[in-house]
Design a protein around this motif. Structure first.
Motif, PDB file in Angstrom:
ATOM      1  N   THR A  21       0.840  -1.195  -0.174  1.00  0.00           N
ATOM      2  CA  THR A  21      -0.024  -0.100  -0.082  1.00  0.00           C
ATOM      3  C   THR A  21       0.969   1.227  -0.059  1.00  0.00           C
ATOM      4  OG1 THR A  21      -0.140   0.418   2.331  1.00  0.00           O
ATOM      5  CG2 THR A  21      -1.608  -1.199   1.361  1.00  0.00           C
ATOM      6  N   ARG A  22       0.493   2.317  -0.587  1.00  0.00           N
ATOM      7  CA  ARG A  22       1.287   3.637  -0.352  1.00  0.00           C
ATOM      8  C   ARG A  22       1.325   3.952   0.652  1.00  0.00           C
ATOM      9  NH1 ARG A  22       1.605   8.082  -3.955  1.00  0.00           N
ATOM     10  NH2 ARG A  22       1.203  10.158  -2.835  1.00  0.00           N
ATOM     11  N   GLU A  23       0.181   3.896   1.841  1.00  0.00           N
ATOM     12  CA  GLU A  23       0.612   4.413   3.139  1.00  0.00           C
ATOM     13  C   GLU A  23       1.629   3.594   3.780  1.00  0.00           C
ATOM     14  OE1 GLU A  23      -3.368   5.415   1.399  1.00  0.00           O
ATOM     15  OE2 GLU A  23      -2.508   3.395   1.847  1.00  0.00           O
ATOM     16  N   GLU A  24       1.725   2.203   3.580  1.00  0.00           N
ATOM     17  CA  GLU A  24       2.871   1.732   4.235  1.00  0.00           C
ATOM     18  C   GLU A  24       4.289   2.171   3.559  1.00  0.00           C
ATOM     19  OE1 GLU A  24       4.013  -2.953   5.203  1.00  0.00           O
ATOM     20  OE2 GLU A  24       2.450  -2.589   3.507  1.00  0.00           O
ATOM     21  N   VAL A  25       4.302   2.113   2.401  1.00  0.00           N
ATOM     22  CA  VAL A  25       5.572   2.774   1.749  1.00  0.00           C
ATOM     23  C   VAL A  25       5.922   4.044   2.312  1.00  0.00           C
ATOM     24  CG1 VAL A  25       6.531   3.380  -0.538  1.00  0.00           C
ATOM     25  CG2 VAL A  25       5.317   1.448  -0.365  1.00  0.00           C
ATOM     26  N   ILE A  26       5.217   5.051   2.262  1.00  0.00           N
ATOM     27  CA  ILE A  26       5.449   6.307   2.959  1.00  0.00           C
ATOM     28  C   ILE A  26       5.740   6.384   4.342  1.00  0.00           C
ATOM     29  CG2 ILE A  26       4.667   8.539   3.388  1.00  0.00           C
ATOM     30  CD1 ILE A  26       2.964   8.242   0.747  1.00  0.00           C
ATOM     31  N   GLU A  27       4.836   5.314   5.052  1.00  0.00           N
ATOM     32  CA  GLU A  27       5.264   5.280   6.803  1.00  0.00           C
ATOM     33  C   GLU A  27       6.554   4.536   6.797  1.00  0.00           C
ATOM     34  OE1 GLU A  27       5.343   5.538  10.584  1.00  0.00           O
ATOM     35  OE2 GLU A  27       3.868   6.578   9.201  1.00  0.00           O
ATOM     36  N   PHE A  28       6.999   3.414   6.068  1.00  0.00           N
ATOM     37  CA  PHE A  28       8.360   2.946   5.911  1.00  0.00           C
ATOM     38  C   PHE A  28       9.360   3.845   5.818  1.00  0.00           C
ATOM     39  CE2 PHE A  28      12.208   0.497   5.310  1.00  0.00           C
ATOM     40  CZ  PHE A  28      11.917  -0.722   6.109  1.00  0.00           C
ATOM     41  N   ALA A  29       9.225   4.753   4.789  1.00  0.00           N
ATOM     42  CA  ALA A  29      10.237   5.513   4.363  1.00  0.00           C
ATOM     43  C   ALA A  29      10.424   6.710   5.476  1.00  0.00           C
ATOM     44  CB  ALA A  29       9.977   6.201   3.027  1.00  0.00           C
ATOM     45  N   ARG A  30       9.508   7.239   5.858  1.00  0.00           N
ATOM     46  CA  ARG A  30       9.472   8.263   6.882  1.00  0.00           C
ATOM     47  C   ARG A  30      10.401   7.900   8.108  1.00  0.00           C
ATOM     48  NH1 ARG A  30       3.555   9.731   6.546  1.00  0.00           N
ATOM     49  NH2 ARG A  30       3.549  11.483   5.097  1.00  0.00           N
ATOM     50  N   ARG A  31       9.952   6.605   8.351  1.00  0.00           N
ATOM     51  CA  ARG A  31      10.585   6.102   9.675  1.00  0.00           C
ATOM     52  C   ARG A  31      12.158   5.612   9.381  1.00  0.00           C
ATOM     53  NH1 ARG A  31       7.255   2.394  13.711  1.00  0.00           N
ATOM     54  NH2 ARG A  31       9.231   3.159  14.782  1.00  0.00           N
ATOM     55  N   TYR A  32      12.412   5.088   8.286  1.00  0.00           N
ATOM     56  CA  TYR A  32      13.399   4.279   8.045  1.00  0.00           C
ATOM     57  C   TYR A  32      14.527   4.534   6.934  1.00  0.00           C
ATOM     58  CZ  TYR A  32      11.346   1.204  11.593  1.00  0.00           C
ATOM     59  OH  TYR A  32      10.730   1.073  12.777  1.00  0.00           O
ATOM     60  N   ASP A  33      14.049   5.218   5.778  1.00  0.00           N
ATOM     61  CA  ASP A  33      14.656   5.564   4.558  1.00  0.00           C
ATOM     62  C   ASP A  33      13.996   6.783   3.972  1.00  0.00           C
ATOM     63  OD1 ASP A  33      16.203   5.298   2.261  1.00  0.00           O
ATOM     64  OD2 ASP A  33      15.677   3.371   1.827  1.00  0.00           O
ATOM     65  N   PRO A  34      14.179   7.765   4.664  1.00  0.00           N
ATOM     66  CA  PRO A  34      13.475   8.922   4.130  1.00  0.00           C
ATOM     67  C   PRO A  34      14.147   9.697   3.093  1.00  0.00           C
ATOM     68  CG  PRO A  34      14.628   9.575   6.119  1.00  0.00           C
ATOM     69  CD  PRO A  34      14.827   8.073   5.811  1.00  0.00           C
ATOM     70  N   GLN A  35      14.062   9.015   1.980  1.00  0.00           N
ATOM     71  CA  GLN A  35      14.732   9.644   0.723  1.00  0.00           C
ATOM     72  C   GLN A  35      13.652  10.108  -0.026  1.00  0.00           C
ATOM     73  OE1 GLN A  35      18.209   7.436  -1.161  1.00  0.00           O
ATOM     74  NE2 GLN A  35      17.440   5.709   0.138  1.00  0.00           N
ATOM     75  N   PRO A  36      13.701  11.208  -0.793  1.00  0.00           N
ATOM     76  CA  PRO A  36      12.544  11.780  -1.448  1.00  0.00           C
ATOM     77  C   PRO A  36      11.637  11.085  -2.161  1.00  0.00           C
ATOM     78  CG  PRO A  36      14.450  13.523  -1.366  1.00  0.00           C
ATOM     79  CD  PRO A  36      14.914  11.928  -0.833  1.00  0.00           C
ATOM     80  N   PHE A  37      12.461  10.166  -3.111  1.00  0.00           N
ATOM     81  CA  PHE A  37      11.804   9.276  -4.155  1.00  0.00           C
ATOM     82  C   PHE A  37      10.917   8.195  -3.389  1.00  0.00           C
ATOM     83  CE2 PHE A  37      16.084   8.321  -3.922  1.00  0.00           C
ATOM     84  CZ  PHE A  37      16.178   6.971  -3.495  1.00  0.00           C
ATOM     85  N   HIS A  38      10.853   7.961  -2.030  1.00  0.00           N
ATOM     86  CA  HIS A  38      10.117   7.141  -1.175  1.00  0.00           C
ATOM     87  C   HIS A  38       8.771   7.811  -0.750  1.00  0.00           C
ATOM     88  CE1 HIS A  38      12.915   4.001  -1.980  1.00  0.00           C
ATOM     89  NE2 HIS A  38      13.728   4.392  -1.263  1.00  0.00           N
TER      90      HIS A  38
END
Length: 155
Positions: A21-38
């Protein structure tokens, strides 16, 4: 319960279903891999991804979730991972993808230093709904050997 002796080299398994899901992709990225393209459609549009893509580490985590779920269906006497020998992110994982896993045991060996324990090297490949491989790794896992039979039983 599957023990070291029960698992054969070449043995393959196919399992799992994970809806990204989009929400999960963004949440994971915010917490662990906050690169802009995520995190941003605009930033992702400027990259080879073209749109928000899951972090490779998130792809590994989703794969692990499917492996753990499979372990509940088909229990092994596993003692945890000993490491990853190789890891390749082959294609981006996008929101809306549906993932599955194939595994194949590449080799196994009994521990010389730790009797009662063996190790397996397994190729793990995660595929998207189009059957395209998105992730491949060679994982090393420790697993207990079958306990010795109790020879006093029934006496």
């Amino acid at each position: 319960m599957l023990y070291f002796e029960d698992i054969e080299v070449g043995e393959a398994d196919a399992f799992g279903r994970y809806e990204v899901t989009r929400e999960e992709v963004i949440e994971f990225a915010r917490r662990y891999d906050p690169q802009p393209f995520h995190l941003s459609d605009e930033a992702a549009a400027q990259t080879h991804f073209g749109r928000i893509a899951a972090s490779g580490w998130h792809s590994c985590s989703m794969t692990m979730a499917m492996i753990v779920a499979r372990g509940k269906e088909r229990p092994q006497a596993a003692l945890g991972a000993a490491g990853i020998d190789e890891l390749r992110w082959l294609k981006p994982v996008y929101p809306g993808d549906v993932l599955r896993v194939d595994t194949q045991v590449l080799d196994k060996r009994a521990s010389v230093r730790r009797p009662g324990i063996g190790s397996l090297r397994t190729q793990v490949t995660t595929y998207n709904q189009k059957g395209e491989p998105v992730l491949r790794m060679i994982a090393a896992t420790l697993i207990r050997c079958r306990p010795a039979a109790d020879h006093t039983e029934g006496q």
